[in-house]
Structures are given as structure tokens and as C-alpha cells.
Enzyme design. Structure first.
Site, PDB file in Angstrom:
ATOM      1  N   VAL A 142      40.179  48.974  37.458  1.00 52.57           N
ATOM      2  CA  VAL A 142      40.565  50.282  37.559  1.00 52.57           C
ATOM      3  C   VAL A 142      39.695  51.121  36.522  1.00 52.57           C
ATOM      4  O   VAL A 142      39.480  50.613  35.384  1.00 52.57           O
ATOM      5  CB  VAL A 142      42.142  50.451  37.277  1.00 52.57           C
ATOM      6  CG1 VAL A 142      42.645  51.890  37.275  1.00 52.57           C
ATOM      7  CG2 VAL A 142      42.807  49.607  38.314  1.00 52.57           C
ATOM      8  N   GLU A 147      42.434  34.615  38.851  1.00 53.48           N
ATOM      9  CA  GLU A 147      42.398  34.218  37.385  1.00 53.48           C
ATOM     10  C   GLU A 147      42.414  35.548  36.564  1.00 53.48           C
ATOM     11  O   GLU A 147      41.925  36.685  36.913  1.00 53.48           O
ATOM     12  CB  GLU A 147      41.030  33.524  37.380  1.00 53.48           C
ATOM     13  CG  GLU A 147      40.933  32.173  37.978  1.00 53.48           C
ATOM     14  CD  GLU A 147      40.110  32.218  39.268  1.00 53.48           C
ATOM     15  OE1 GLU A 147      39.963  33.369  39.584  1.00 53.48           O
ATOM     16  OE2 GLU A 147      40.319  31.262  40.049  1.00 53.48           O
ATOM     17  N   TYR A 152      50.518  41.122  36.795  1.00 56.87           N
ATOM     18  CA  TYR A 152      50.853  40.148  37.793  1.00 56.87           C
ATOM     19  C   TYR A 152      52.133  39.553  37.706  1.00 56.87           C
ATOM     20  O   TYR A 152      52.680  39.357  38.962  1.00 56.87           O
ATOM     21  CB  TYR A 152      49.667  39.372  37.687  1.00 56.87           C
ATOM     22  CG  TYR A 152      48.306  39.769  37.532  1.00 56.87           C
ATOM     23  CD1 TYR A 152      47.731  40.702  38.575  1.00 56.87           C
ATOM     24  CD2 TYR A 152      47.133  39.276  36.827  1.00 56.87           C
ATOM     25  CE1 TYR A 152      46.540  41.400  38.453  1.00 56.87           C
ATOM     26  CE2 TYR A 152      45.847  39.860  36.774  1.00 56.87           C
ATOM     27  CZ  TYR A 152      45.768  40.881  37.634  1.00 56.87           C
ATOM     28  OH  TYR A 152      44.377  41.453  37.900  1.00 56.87           O
TER      29      TYR A 152
END
Length: 157
Positions: free
Chosen positions: A75, A107, A119
Site C-alpha cells: 500500500v 510470510e 493479518y
């Protein structure tokens, strides 16, 4: 809050995505590698485009059998923490569920606390660690995985 739309990446986005790669990663993907990803039948990439038509973010995934491997999530630095990466991850989650993938995995640098928190907030759990996976600087990767469980009993009572 920035407004954006998620859409499939096309060849027209490659130069902008390559520039975003250079901004975000010490070992960025080349335009050639990005094009190869688009050429692959087993890979997909999404872009987040702003109202002005500028690239705000992108993410890519590869599928092997029933497994999804998220390669990159990037981003624009000035647009972070505005839901762009979350929207890209959720689009891949919908794809994974529709495709009945067993899991999505990725990862992340061990030092990248904001990404790890993102995440984890999306249901990914630490599944392992790759020692010295990243270079520039040398650093471990945390493997994070989102598993899917489907009801396999389709019989009526």
C-alpha cells in the site's frame, strides 16, 4: 478516509505496481516478474485504485492445488491504515472460500508489527518461522495462515 475500488490487475497497471514495489520492498519485483504473474493461470493480482485513478495498493496470490499463497501486499505509504490492505485480503478470502481452498498463507517480516496485527485481525495465525528469510536487512519471516473448514456432509436428514 481515502475512497478506492478493488479490481483485477491488468498489464496497464504494471509500471505503477513496479514503482509501488520499489517504494515498499527492499527486493522489489520487476515489471517482467509482475507480467509473468499476470500470464500465469495459477496466479491473480488485485489493485486498489483511488478516485483519481491512481494506484493505492496491490496484492497477489498463487494457487497450487487447493492452497493459496499470498506473495505481496503493498500500500502507498501515505495511504496506509485506511482499509486498503484489509480490503485486498478480504477479496482473496472470498476467492479462497468460493474456490474451496484449504488455506491462504503468507510470510511477513518479524519486525512488521502493523502487518502482523492486520493479518491476525483477519484470522491468520502464526504457523511457523523461516530463519533469515529476508535480506536487506536479514530477518526472519513469520508464516501466517488462514485455514478454511468446510462442511463436507451434504446429506439431508
Amino acid at each position: 478516509m481515502v475512497r478506492f475500488a478493488i479490481m483485477p490487475m491488468t498489464y496497464d497497471h504494471i509500471a505503477e505496481v513496479a514503482e509501488l514495489e520499489r517504494l515498499c520492498f527492499p527486493d522489489p519485483w520487476s515489471e517482467r516478474l509482475l507480467a509473468e504473474q499476470l500470464d500465469s493461470e495459477n496466479a491473480a493480482a488485485l489493485v486498489a485504485m483511488g478516485e483519481d485513478g491512481g494506484l493505492l495498493g496491490y496484492a497477489s496470490v498463487s494457487v497450487v492445488l487447493d492452497e493459496g499463497y499470498i506473495a505481496n501486499v503493498a500500500v502507498q505509504p501515505g495511504c496506509r491504515r485506511q482499509g486498503i490492505a484489509r480490503a485486498l485480503l478480504r477479496a482473496f478470502r472470498r476467492f479462497a472460500e468460493e474456490s474451496r481452498l484449504s488455506f491462504l498463507t503468507l510470510e511477513v517480516r518479524a519486525s512488521n508489527a502493523p502487518a502482523i496485527a492486520l493479518y491476525a485481525g483477519e484470522g491468520y495465525r502464526e504457523a511457523g518461522r523461516r530463519k533469515n528469510y529476508y535480506r536487506h536487512p536479514m530477518e526472519d519471516a513469520i508464516i501466517m495462515t488462514l485455514e478454511f473448514h468446510y462442511d463436507t456432509d451434504h446429506t439431508d436428514p
